[in-house]
Write a protein that holds these residues in place. Sequence first.
Motif, PDB file in Angstrom:
ATOM      1  N   TYR A  47       9.405   1.761   9.978  1.00 30.74           N
ATOM      2  CA  TYR A  47       9.311   3.258  10.626  1.00 30.74           C
ATOM      3  C   TYR A  47       8.729   3.242  11.998  1.00 30.74           C
ATOM      4  CZ  TYR A  47       9.371   4.587   5.543  1.00 30.74           C
ATOM      5  OH  TYR A  47       9.771   4.837   4.193  1.00 30.74           O
ATOM      6  N   GLY A  48       9.437   4.369  12.574  1.00 25.60           N
ATOM      7  CA  GLY A  48       9.000   4.591  14.138  1.00 25.60           C
ATOM      8  C   GLY A  48       7.655   5.046  14.157  1.00 25.60           C
ATOM      9  N   VAL A  49       6.840   4.604  14.994  1.00 23.44           N
ATOM     10  CA  VAL A  49       5.337   4.916  15.388  1.00 23.44           C
ATOM     11  C   VAL A  49       5.522   6.154  16.190  1.00 23.44           C
ATOM     12  CG1 VAL A  49       3.209   4.274  15.962  1.00 23.44           C
ATOM     13  CG2 VAL A  49       4.407   2.634  14.846  1.00 23.44           C
ATOM     14  N   PHE A  51       6.613   2.201   1.007  1.00 26.05           N
ATOM     15  CA  PHE A  51       5.368   1.540   1.107  1.00 26.05           C
ATOM     16  C   PHE A  51       5.919   0.148   1.781  1.00 26.05           C
ATOM     17  CE2 PHE A  51       1.832  -1.236   0.030  1.00 26.05           C
ATOM     18  CZ  PHE A  51       0.808  -0.722   0.873  1.00 26.05           C
ATOM     19  N   LYS A  52       6.868  -0.503   1.301  1.00 27.17           N
ATOM     20  CA  LYS A  52       7.304  -1.742   1.930  1.00 27.17           C
ATOM     21  C   LYS A  52       8.055  -1.580   3.258  1.00 27.17           C
ATOM     22  CE  LYS A  52      10.768  -5.377   0.994  1.00 27.17           C
ATOM     23  NZ  LYS A  52      12.124  -6.040   0.305  1.00 27.17           N
ATOM     24  N   ARG A  53       8.503  -0.511   3.362  1.00 27.86           N
ATOM     25  CA  ARG A  53       9.113  -0.339   4.762  1.00 27.86           C
ATOM     26  C   ARG A  53       8.044   0.071   5.766  1.00 27.86           C
ATOM     27  NH1 ARG A  53      14.053   1.074   6.387  1.00 27.86           N
ATOM     28  NH2 ARG A  53      13.526   2.457   7.874  1.00 27.86           N
ATOM     29  N   LEU A  54       6.695   0.747   5.390  1.00 31.30           N
ATOM     30  CA  LEU A  54       5.807   0.924   6.135  1.00 31.30           C
ATOM     31  C   LEU A  54       5.160  -0.392   6.558  1.00 31.30           C
ATOM     32  CD1 LEU A  54       3.448   2.998   7.353  1.00 31.30           C
ATOM     33  CD2 LEU A  54       2.342   2.594   5.175  1.00 31.30           C
ATOM     34  N   LEU A  69      -5.544  -4.914   5.434  1.00 28.20           N
ATOM     35  CA  LEU A  69      -5.859  -3.601   4.843  1.00 28.20           C
ATOM     36  C   LEU A  69      -4.592  -2.973   4.153  1.00 28.20           C
ATOM     37  CD1 LEU A  69      -8.332  -1.741   7.595  1.00 28.20           C
ATOM     38  CD2 LEU A  69      -8.676  -3.375   5.810  1.00 28.20           C
ATOM     39  N   GLU A  70      -4.828  -2.445   3.072  1.00 29.88           N
ATOM     40  CA  GLU A  70      -3.407  -1.768   2.612  1.00 29.88           C
ATOM     41  C   GLU A  70      -4.048  -0.831   1.250  1.00 29.88           C
ATOM     42  OE1 GLU A  70      -0.851  -4.589   0.199  1.00 29.88           O
ATOM     43  OE2 GLU A  70      -2.569  -5.658  -0.378  1.00 29.88           O
ATOM     44  N   TYR A  71      -3.320   0.423   1.244  1.00 30.33           N
ATOM     45  CA  TYR A  71      -3.477   1.222   0.037  1.00 30.33           C
ATOM     46  C   TYR A  71      -2.295   2.127   0.165  1.00 30.33           C
ATOM     47  CZ  TYR A  71      -5.659   5.519  -1.596  1.00 30.33           C
ATOM     48  OH  TYR A  71      -5.736   6.654  -2.317  1.00 30.33           O
ATOM     49  N   LYS A  72      -2.101   2.487  -1.243  1.00 27.43           N
ATOM     50  CA  LYS A  72      -0.996   3.572  -1.420  1.00 27.43           C
ATOM     51  C   LYS A  72      -1.486   4.644  -2.395  1.00 27.43           C
ATOM     52  CE  LYS A  72       2.319   1.652  -4.406  1.00 27.43           C
ATOM     53  NZ  LYS A  72       3.709   1.803  -4.838  1.00 27.43           N
ATOM     54  N   ARG A  73      -1.259   5.815  -2.266  1.00 23.85           N
ATOM     55  CA  ARG A  73      -1.723   6.941  -3.435  1.00 23.85           C
ATOM     56  C   ARG A  73      -0.500   6.703  -4.402  1.00 23.85           C
ATOM     57  NH1 ARG A  73      -5.688   9.798  -1.942  1.00 23.85           N
ATOM     58  NH2 ARG A  73      -6.052  10.419   0.245  1.00 23.85           N
ATOM     59  N   PRO A  74      -1.208   7.235  -5.561  1.00 24.58           N
ATOM     60  CA  PRO A  74      -0.130   7.197  -6.553  1.00 24.58           C
ATOM     61  C   PRO A  74       1.132   8.204  -6.246  1.00 24.58           C
ATOM     62  CG  PRO A  74      -2.251   7.672  -7.611  1.00 24.58           C
ATOM     63  CD  PRO A  74      -2.455   7.343  -5.874  1.00 24.58           C
ATOM     64  N   GLY A  75       2.460   7.992  -6.550  1.00 26.85           N
ATOM     65  CA  GLY A  75       3.553   8.583  -6.038  1.00 26.85           C
ATOM     66  C   GLY A  75       4.226   8.395  -5.035  1.00 26.85           C
ATOM     67  N   VAL A  76       3.645   7.505  -4.221  1.00 31.52           N
ATOM     68  CA  VAL A  76       4.404   6.884  -3.045  1.00 31.52           C
ATOM     69  C   VAL A  76       5.208   5.476  -3.538  1.00 31.52           C
ATOM     70  CG1 VAL A  76       4.221   5.701  -0.643  1.00 31.52           C
ATOM     71  CG2 VAL A  76       2.373   7.269  -1.274  1.00 31.52           C
ATOM     72  N   GLN A  77       6.544   5.932  -3.076  1.00 32.85           N
ATOM     73  CA  GLN A  77       7.738   4.931  -3.662  1.00 32.85           C
ATOM     74  C   GLN A  77       7.418   3.690  -3.183  1.00 32.85           C
ATOM     75  OE1 GLN A  77      11.244   6.684  -2.634  1.00 32.85           O
ATOM     76  NE2 GLN A  77      10.990   8.411  -4.104  1.00 32.85           N
ATOM     77  N   ASP A  78       7.437   2.602  -3.897  1.00 33.72           N
ATOM     78  CA  ASP A  78       7.332   1.226  -3.669  1.00 33.72           C
ATOM     79  C   ASP A  78       8.288   0.783  -2.301  1.00 33.72           C
ATOM     80  OD1 ASP A  78       5.654   0.562  -5.500  1.00 33.72           O
ATOM     81  OD2 ASP A  78       7.318  -0.080  -6.906  1.00 33.72           O
ATOM     82  N   GLY A  79       9.531   1.432  -2.151  1.00 34.05           N
ATOM     83  CA  GLY A  79      10.394   1.217  -1.037  1.00 34.05           C
ATOM     84  C   GLY A  79       9.736   1.682   0.215  1.00 34.05           C
TER      85      GLY A  79
END
Length: 194
Positions: free
Chosen positions: A89-91, A81-84, A69-79
């Motif tokens: 990122y800490g959960v 999203f890649k870290r996510l 599953l993957e999805y990102k809204r317009p405006g979310v930076q590629d970097g």
Amino acid sequence: MQEDDNDFSLFAQEVQGIRPLEKNEVYLGKKQGDVDFVERQKAALIAKVEDRNHLSQDYVERVDPNDMLEYKRPGVQDGVFKRLRQGKYGVEARLDLHRKTVEHARREVFQFVEDCMRNDIRVGIIVHGKGDRTPDPTNQATIKSFINKWLRDLDNVMAFHSAQRHHGGLGAVYVLMRKSEQARLENWERHQKR
């Protein structure tokens, strides 16, 4: 007339031996007419939350238990999203939907996102399971399919991606929430001081 007499005699046989209750034999716990305003207020608050929950449980496009599953809204930076995607990122919050019905999961997902926003939580994880152990192949990955749909329908969800193996792999999803106004302001101030 004959039929009415038969009905009356049948009724009389059924109620034979029944006696009226004495006035003090019934106890309802409260005086008649007392209203529990606390309970009514709780019910009203629950109803309000339900009313705001716009997540549908009607039709859902099915995903396979092993789909990512993957999805990102317009405006979310590629970097970002890649870290996510990489789980860097800490959960800060976790929701486990194992053994939940679709309706229960719908309520919990909506509340989870609301709670994350209220507490300035940026990244959470939702464990939905793969749904591959269901004997009926047409029912596999039901919750996973709905998660894929619901997260897209929530304005406060900026992006989501299936988790890394150590966080549940294809049976879980990282969720990136929108920054709260307070967090945006703090970020802006921090960058202005440089």
